[in-house]
Enzyme design. Structure first.
Site, PDB file in Angstrom:
ATOM      1  N   ARG A 147      28.365  44.199  53.202  1.00  0.00           N
ATOM      2  CA  ARG A 147      29.582  44.823  52.696  1.00  0.00           C
ATOM      3  C   ARG A 147      29.457  46.326  52.686  1.00  0.00           C
ATOM      4  O   ARG A 147      28.370  46.875  52.546  1.00  0.00           O
ATOM      5  CB  ARG A 147      29.841  44.352  51.264  1.00  0.00           C
ATOM      6  CG  ARG A 147      30.128  42.876  51.185  1.00  0.00           C
ATOM      7  CD  ARG A 147      30.385  42.446  49.791  1.00  0.00           C
ATOM      8  NE  ARG A 147      31.498  43.240  49.239  1.00  0.00           N
ATOM      9  CZ  ARG A 147      32.054  43.005  48.077  1.00  0.00           C
ATOM     10  NH1 ARG A 147      31.614  42.032  47.318  1.00  0.00           N
ATOM     11  NH2 ARG A 147      33.039  43.743  47.636  1.00  0.00           N
ATOM     12  N   ARG A 204      30.869  48.776  43.381  1.00  0.00           N
ATOM     13  CA  ARG A 204      29.722  47.878  43.192  1.00  0.00           C
ATOM     14  C   ARG A 204      28.453  48.667  42.897  1.00  0.00           C
ATOM     15  O   ARG A 204      27.521  48.706  43.703  1.00  0.00           O
ATOM     16  CB  ARG A 204      29.509  47.009  44.448  1.00  0.00           C
ATOM     17  CG  ARG A 204      30.553  45.962  44.727  1.00  0.00           C
ATOM     18  CD  ARG A 204      30.681  44.891  43.652  1.00  0.00           C
ATOM     19  NE  ARG A 204      29.461  44.182  43.352  1.00  0.00           N
ATOM     20  CZ  ARG A 204      29.088  43.027  43.906  1.00  0.00           C
ATOM     21  NH1 ARG A 204      29.866  42.434  44.784  1.00  0.00           N
ATOM     22  NH2 ARG A 204      27.961  42.446  43.558  1.00  0.00           N
ATOM     23  N   TYR A 250      28.250  51.847  49.915  1.00  0.00           N
ATOM     24  CA  TYR A 250      29.464  52.303  49.236  1.00  0.00           C
ATOM     25  C   TYR A 250      29.438  53.828  49.199  1.00  0.00           C
ATOM     26  O   TYR A 250      28.508  54.412  48.643  1.00  0.00           O
ATOM     27  CB  TYR A 250      29.548  51.712  47.821  1.00  0.00           C
ATOM     28  CG  TYR A 250      29.747  50.219  47.887  1.00  0.00           C
ATOM     29  CD1 TYR A 250      31.023  49.686  47.944  1.00  0.00           C
ATOM     30  CD2 TYR A 250      28.660  49.351  47.961  1.00  0.00           C
ATOM     31  CE1 TYR A 250      31.220  48.318  48.056  1.00  0.00           C
ATOM     32  CE2 TYR A 250      28.844  47.990  48.079  1.00  0.00           C
ATOM     33  CZ  TYR A 250      30.122  47.480  48.126  1.00  0.00           C
ATOM     34  OH  TYR A 250      30.313  46.128  48.252  1.00  0.00           O
ATOM     35  N   CYS A 289      41.488  44.157  61.641  1.00  0.00           N
ATOM     36  CA  CYS A 289      41.958  44.849  60.439  1.00  0.00           C
ATOM     37  C   CYS A 289      42.934  43.974  59.674  1.00  0.00           C
ATOM     38  O   CYS A 289      43.652  43.165  60.261  1.00  0.00           O
ATOM     39  CB  CYS A 289      42.692  46.136  60.813  1.00  0.00           C
ATOM     40  SG  CYS A 289      41.667  47.402  61.526  1.00  0.00           S
ATOM     41  N   GLU A 343      44.357  45.048  52.353  1.00  0.00           N
ATOM     42  CA  GLU A 343      43.744  44.584  51.105  1.00  0.00           C
ATOM     43  C   GLU A 343      44.853  44.107  50.157  1.00  0.00           C
ATOM     44  O   GLU A 343      45.969  44.616  50.178  1.00  0.00           O
ATOM     45  CB  GLU A 343      42.976  45.747  50.470  1.00  0.00           C
ATOM     46  CG  GLU A 343      42.095  45.376  49.325  1.00  0.00           C
ATOM     47  CD  GLU A 343      40.873  44.568  49.708  1.00  0.00           C
ATOM     48  OE1 GLU A 343      40.435  43.773  48.855  1.00  0.00           O
ATOM     49  OE2 GLU A 343      40.367  44.712  50.835  1.00  0.00           O
ATOM     50  N   ARG A 364      35.743  50.623  67.862  1.00  0.00           N
ATOM     51  CA  ARG A 364      35.857  50.348  69.294  1.00  0.00           C
ATOM     52  C   ARG A 364      35.427  51.532  70.137  1.00  0.00           C
ATOM     53  O   ARG A 364      35.035  51.367  71.285  1.00  0.00           O
ATOM     54  CB  ARG A 364      37.290  49.940  69.633  1.00  0.00           C
ATOM     55  CG  ARG A 364      37.650  48.590  69.093  1.00  0.00           C
ATOM     56  CD  ARG A 364      39.032  48.150  69.580  1.00  0.00           C
ATOM     57  NE  ARG A 364      39.452  46.990  68.792  1.00  0.00           N
ATOM     58  CZ  ARG A 364      40.461  46.992  67.935  1.00  0.00           C
ATOM     59  NH1 ARG A 364      41.194  48.078  67.763  1.00  0.00           N
ATOM     60  NH2 ARG A 364      40.762  45.910  67.262  1.00  0.00           N
ATOM     61  N   ARG A 386      37.419  48.987  53.494  1.00  0.00           N
ATOM     62  CA  ARG A 386      36.303  48.069  53.249  1.00  0.00           C
ATOM     63  C   ARG A 386      35.887  47.396  54.550  1.00  0.00           C
ATOM     64  O   ARG A 386      36.739  47.024  55.355  1.00  0.00           O
ATOM     65  CB  ARG A 386      36.705  47.008  52.230  1.00  0.00           C
ATOM     66  CG  ARG A 386      36.922  47.535  50.830  1.00  0.00           C
ATOM     67  CD  ARG A 386      37.461  46.426  49.924  1.00  0.00           C
ATOM     68  NE  ARG A 386      37.510  46.787  48.534  1.00  0.00           N
ATOM     69  CZ  ARG A 386      38.555  47.382  47.943  1.00  0.00           C
ATOM     70  NH1 ARG A 386      39.634  47.678  48.636  1.00  0.00           N
ATOM     71  NH2 ARG A 386      38.517  47.681  46.665  1.00  0.00           N
TER      72      ARG A 386
END
Length: 124
Positions: free
Chosen positions: A6, A115, A107, A74, A77, A62, A89
């Site tokens: 992540r 997080r 992050y 894509c 969210e 890409r 994200r």
């Protein structure tokens, strides 16, 4: 072993150049901190918050060397009230010899708040 990695970052405004640079920076950090090469990556799912509409962040990946054959998608969210704005994200699925607890989730910028338990600065 196949692992999910992540990552998240933020941008200051809805600008195509900022979105591309932030996405590229995040992906490069994920690669570097987890010793990955593009050929190790199965696919990448990218989500953006609803106000980021200037470009597709997948375009940034890409354009990176070696990523022409990595499937990238894509999505938007879920717009949960009070959630972080201007956030990108990544969920990177890759082959690695690392155990789950050895994976470095990345992050950056304001997204560090999402997080803190997975922060690279946290002792493991």
């Amino acid at each position: 072993m196949i692992r999910g990695i992540r990552g998240a970052t933020t941008v200051e405004k809805n600008d195509a150049g900022l979105i591309h640079r932030a996405t590229e920076e995040l992906m490069k950090q994920i690669e570097e901190q987890n010793n990955l090469k593009p050929q190790d990556i199965s696919h990448v799912i990218i989500t953006v918050t609803e106000e980021l509409t200037a470009t597709f962040p997948a375009r940034a990946l890409r354009d990176l060397p070696g990523y022409q054959f990595v499937p990238v998608m894509c999505a938007q969210e879920i717009p949960v009230p009070g959630s972080m704005k201007s956030c990108i994200r990544l969920m990177v699925t890759a082959a690695t010899e690392k155990n789950q607890e050895e994976i470095n989730h990345i992050y950056l910028n304001k997204a560090e708040k999402l997080r803190p338990d997975l922060s690279l600065t946290k002792e493991r």
